[in-house]
Motif scaffolding. Structure first.
Motif, PDB file in Angstrom:
ATOM      1  N   GLY B 155       0.760  -1.090  -0.007  1.00  0.00           N
ATOM      2  CA  GLY B 155       0.024  -0.101   0.124  1.00  0.00           C
ATOM      3  C   GLY B 155       0.783   1.121  -0.160  1.00  0.00           C
ATOM      4  O   GLY B 155       0.547   2.339  -0.779  1.00  0.00           O
ATOM      5  N   VAL B 156       1.854   1.354   0.797  1.00  0.00           N
ATOM      6  CA  VAL B 156       2.733   2.524   0.921  1.00  0.00           C
ATOM      7  C   VAL B 156       3.498   2.718  -0.455  1.00  0.00           C
ATOM      8  O   VAL B 156       3.327   3.855  -1.104  1.00  0.00           O
ATOM      9  N   ALA B 158       2.031   1.757  -3.589  1.00  0.00           N
ATOM     10  CA  ALA B 158       1.143   1.940  -4.153  1.00  0.00           C
ATOM     11  C   ALA B 158       0.908   3.643  -4.288  1.00  0.00           C
ATOM     12  O   ALA B 158       0.421   4.478  -5.155  1.00  0.00           O
ATOM     13  N   THR B 159       0.899   3.800  -2.949  1.00  0.00           N
ATOM     14  CA  THR B 159       0.506   5.383  -2.774  1.00  0.00           C
ATOM     15  C   THR B 159       1.420   6.279  -3.341  1.00  0.00           C
ATOM     16  O   THR B 159       1.222   7.589  -4.062  1.00  0.00           O
ATOM     17  N   ALA B 160       2.739   5.766  -3.056  1.00  0.00           N
ATOM     18  CA  ALA B 160       3.819   6.709  -3.583  1.00  0.00           C
ATOM     19  C   ALA B 160       3.567   6.712  -5.166  1.00  0.00           C
ATOM     20  O   ALA B 160       4.064   7.618  -5.805  1.00  0.00           O
ATOM     21  N   THR B 162       0.963   6.559  -7.060  1.00  0.00           N
ATOM     22  CA  THR B 162      -0.175   7.741  -7.125  1.00  0.00           C
ATOM     23  C   THR B 162       0.148   9.061  -7.206  1.00  0.00           C
ATOM     24  O   THR B 162      -0.006   9.907  -8.193  1.00  0.00           O
ATOM     25  N   LEU B 163       1.186   9.236  -6.132  1.00  0.00           N
ATOM     26  CA  LEU B 163       1.765  10.666  -6.003  1.00  0.00           C
ATOM     27  C   LEU B 163       2.529  10.837  -7.558  1.00  0.00           C
ATOM     28  O   LEU B 163       2.524  11.982  -7.994  1.00  0.00           O
ATOM     29  N   ILE B 166       0.240  11.645 -10.267  1.00  0.00           N
ATOM     30  CA  ILE B 166      -0.383  13.026 -10.381  1.00  0.00           C
ATOM     31  C   ILE B 166       0.725  13.940 -10.692  1.00  0.00           C
ATOM     32  O   ILE B 166       0.379  14.648 -11.422  1.00  0.00           O
ATOM     33  N   ALA B 167       2.044  13.706 -10.259  1.00  0.00           N
ATOM     34  CA  ALA B 167       2.993  14.732 -10.510  1.00  0.00           C
ATOM     35  C   ALA B 167       3.314  14.884 -12.259  1.00  0.00           C
ATOM     36  O   ALA B 167       3.450  15.762 -12.655  1.00  0.00           O
ATOM     37  N   ILE B 371      -3.923   2.688 -11.400  1.00  0.00           N
ATOM     38  CA  ILE B 371      -5.100   2.319 -10.664  1.00  0.00           C
ATOM     39  C   ILE B 371      -5.334   0.873 -10.731  1.00  0.00           C
ATOM     40  O   ILE B 371      -5.914   0.421  -9.460  1.00  0.00           O
ATOM     41  N   GLU B 374      -2.924  -0.759  -7.874  1.00  0.00           N
ATOM     42  CA  GLU B 374      -3.472  -0.524  -6.691  1.00  0.00           C
ATOM     43  C   GLU B 374      -4.654  -1.206  -6.087  1.00  0.00           C
ATOM     44  O   GLU B 374      -4.680  -2.014  -5.008  1.00  0.00           O
TER      45      GLU B 374
END
Lengths: 418, 418, 418
Positions: B155-156, B158-160, B162-163, B166-167, B371, B374
């Motif tokens: 999860g950590v 996957a969140t990175a 996603t960040l 976005i960037a 997506i 994740e």
């Protein structure tokens, strides 16, 4: 609840010891915002004494002066809510939680600054879930290795945010698609955009009302961090307790009269200063070299939410993650499902109907924020890197809005086809 | 950890038996890449002997020759890391993990092939999380009915990701929005795109540095598949053990001298062959009828990651899912948060500043991959259909890039408004 | 399974008591659709008796007449499936589940109404996961405080939906990007769009076939709401039981002959009425003031799925959430991965090849629906507010399609660059 009432729920076991006797640490985050009240008379002087006429200074001073006033509005609302019982009190809290932002936006609306209003809606949504939640996770995570929260409650809020994001995308999608068709064949017109926006605002408003029924009536216990109390109430008590600790006297709820009086007084001053702030925006942002959208998304949004910011962070440092998240996510939710529709309805009273069409960068910012917060909230626990990741996304979006020129949706490539 | 220390964590109970004595099965996936080293001298001959001048052949041979060299670089890095202790070793592993891709990209950058560079960044991100992870889940799932992994660590990461997604969207969003405004009113210019990209690269780089602090220092145990070991270290040991089994002798770590020597030697050869490869891209892709973007996204990305590919799949077949996912997702993460910013910084040294604006298809490909990965990673378990679903998404994206003509973001409808 | 076999799995403990003896409540939802069969002869009269020639009336009557016929097709399929054993029976159920929609779409395709066909694909996907699932969660949630379901099975389906969403985005992304390039340089042409769509349809079709292998063969038990039964079979039995209760006699499976006969008969009538319906669409939608896309997305989709709608809601009220979700999500899945490719393949037979390029509003609607359903399904439990949230999203999308003029992807700003 999937997590079967985890014993370390909200860390009630681990929190008291470290937080009860750590004044050195806490003083860092103490919400000593009251001394900022000195900026209220300064703003009044700048506004009414011709010798001091300086829109930029007035803008900056008004921004600062609103922060403590919004804090007093919030406190008065909570004290009043305690007298009104759980149901009505919760409703009051939920409705007045973003009153300062609503007042600023109403003044901006009356001056026809719909670009600023929409930008401040965007900014409040992303500010609460990226900046406030990010700082809360980071501050909490620097003290506690791992913090837990009720992921079911967080999930319901995250889903409501997704619904809001979808609703706020639709007017832009409509514009882009309908603009390809000639008006004679049913193509885009401002009236259709208005009708679409109004219909969506009604859906959002009804969903908000029913979400309140869910969280205050039928499934109240889901949102109770402790048995029999809802988050709003516990937040109020916790904040009053912190306040009492600061001032060195015991927790004493205000009388109805005092609470109502403070609420009326603070609201009046917020309204006055908001009028100053909005009146000075145009000349101030030009002399500061900022765009309308940056002022709305970053500046106004931070000002209007400053009081919630400090509360949410303070609660995270005390390991009250459920209340902290409740404030941050709940505030975003309220902006999207309640404040945005109300502003649209109010815009009819001012004779300048506003639609809900946001610019593409605003839409992307809201969607991106909601996706990442959903992801971070879904596991029911937080740590410092998650806070940092949220802040990184906020930084990236702030960079975008800093570089972005003012884009007016009706201008440029999206005009109706001929 | 939300999953309360599942006893079958990573399947340590079920794995040993079937895998210890199943040489028939394993031989399938044996990373017998060393014989590919024969293509290194062939590439050199093709490049320097005029009689054999054939850019297409040189391109194909160079592609193949880089695969085993990248494998040797990886192995040398791991052996060196073992001598340097957990902290510095982990850092070395994390930094040199994608060295081969970085070298190829630097050569492409020096020739001004920014389109290929960006396409290979896209391709490495989607290749690792769709192709590598998909093959790992599929290969592992054909042997084991159900495989588990630590969903908090996944999860950590996957969140990175996603960040990062976005960037990487923001520069395109900026271009599209700012291009609607005349330059005189603050509209899009290449300089602004450059400034925006640089600011975002700095945020990504700092986030990467702090993510390393999180995974190597403060929350190291989250990433430890077994007590007291981090994933990178265990990956190294596991791979060395597999290698030893193949060659029929015991596990023996290399000396510092040998590891450093091999690292320098392999890196030098990778650099040499990369120079051949990049020099031949233009004429080769024309004679093969491939677009720049297809070569970057599919071909270069597969070549540069071939060594990780085989390791991750091998580990999945041995039911070491945490390490397998760590390699695949970690590699994507590193490309997005470390390699991309470093390439942007390096582009200034070459006097040809690169921005971070990707084409819309590239942005869609990255967002779609993140997506779905994740979603698949969020439940902490995998099976063969999940692997197949990832591969299907990869196939759909490969089809897109096969049909897509070369789109240059600065061209076409997105030029600055006048 | 991450949720460690919760004892209240699917509420088998709590459900029987309240539902067994609550005829007053159940009568509300009783699928008394059979009396609607009276509209079948009315439709035939309207179509063939010149005196009653009225396309609008024919359209409305045909819409209503298809509902009970589709219900009979579904029931016959289930009875036939019971005779054919689990494997073949499951396949039959999975293949004929959306037969009514497929037939309507084939007739529309034969008339060249590709816009309506694509709109009805969109509408079936979003209708099943927003309207059907939303009504199921709401109806179930009004009776039960909290309902649980197997979130692993729901997750596999949600991932397959994400894959489908990605696949359906790609042709639009390709068009937008390739249209920026002149045709001479490889830019967009209808033939390329066709080739891309065909390749994607093949990937989707193969993925669907392998997903059936997963759910009917290798991991069948994941989808079994009770031991040894698959969802389709249990759905059939449950529905037959409900039917039997209504008619006051015991559960008696049909003979093979009766089931096959009813299937052939109902299918023939569905085909006949579909021909009427499609023939009347054009003049009816004009006189009703509806756009092609609204008719496809909202009207045709609701008609074609009415039988599933009532079954899924009935099952939710009986707390059979796994079956209810299986019907709603499974039906969406089948439309995206099976019906859409089959329609594309069939379009070649009609000599009017259809591509898979959907309009931007359609793409946004599908992606938005899948994101929110994924979010709501990921916690393995439902309540009434989640149902309401799904319905709100459906309302917002219905508003969009109501206001939207007919957009033809090939027209307007997206034509090939010159």
């Amino acid at each position: 609840m999937t997590s079967p009432t985890t014993p370390s729920d909200s860390g009630h076991t681990s929190a008291p010891a470290p937080e009860g006797h750590a004044p050195r640490r806490r003083s860092w985050f103490k919400p000593r915002l009251d001394w900022l009240l000195v900026f209220v008379p300064i703003a009044i002087v700048l506004r009414f004494v011709p010798a001091f006429d300086n829109p930029t200074a007035l803008f900056v001073v008004s921004c600062i002066a609103i922060i403590p006033l919004a804090g007093w509005m919030g406190r008065a609302t909570e004290h009043l809510a305690e007298h009104l019982g759980q149901g009505v009190g919760g409703l009051l809290n939920a409705t007045f939680g973003n009153a300062a932002e609503l007042i600023i936006a109403l003044f901006a609306l009356s001056k026809g600054l719909t670009g600023v209003v929409k930008a401040s809606i965007t900014g409040s949504i992303i500010g609460n879930i990226l900046l406030v939640l990010g700082l809360s996770f980071l501050a909490g995570g620097l003290k506690f290795r791992r913090q837990e929260f009720n992921r079911v409650a967080a999930g319901v809020s995250a889903t409501a945010l997704t619904l809001a994001a979808i609703a706020l995308i639709i007017p832009s999608v409509f514009h882009q698609a309908a603009a390809l068709v000639p008006v004679a064949a049913g193509g885009w017109t401002p009236e259709k955009e208005q009708g679409l926006s109004l219909a969506i605002a009604v859906v959002l408003f009804l969903t908000y009302a029913l979400t309140l029924v869910f969280s205050l009536v039928t499934h109240r216990e889901l949102f109770g961090a402790e048995d029999g109390k809802d988050v709003a109430r516990e937040a109020g008590e916790e904040l009053t307790r912190m306040e009492a600790e600061q001032h060195g006297h015991g927790h004493k709820p205000w009388s109805v009269g005092k609470a109502a009086g403070v609420l009326v007084g603070a609201t009046a001053f917020v309204a006055l200063i908001s009028e100053f702030l909005v009146g000075a925006i145009e000349s101030a942002r030009e002399s500061l070299g900022l765009t309308e959208v940056f002022v709305g998304v970053i500046v106004v949004a931070i000002i209007g939410n400053a009081a919630e910011h400090s509360s949410a962070i303070l609660l995270a440092v005390r390991n009250k993650m459920d209340i902290s998240i409740g404030i941050a996510v709940g505030s975003s939710l309220q902006i999207a499902l309640f404040v945005a529709p109300v502003l649209l309805f109010a815009s009819y009273l001012f004779g300048q109907p506003m639609n809900l069409e946001f610019t593409i960068p605003e839409v992307v910012a809201v969607v991106a924020s909601i996706i990442i917060v959903e992801q971070i909230a879904s596991d029911g626990e937080s740590n410092w890197i998650e806070g940092l990741q949220l802040l990184s996304v906020y930084a990236v979006l702030a960079i975008l809005f800093y570089f972005l020129p003012d884009v007016h949706p009706a201008a440029g490539a999206h005009t109706p086809a001929h």
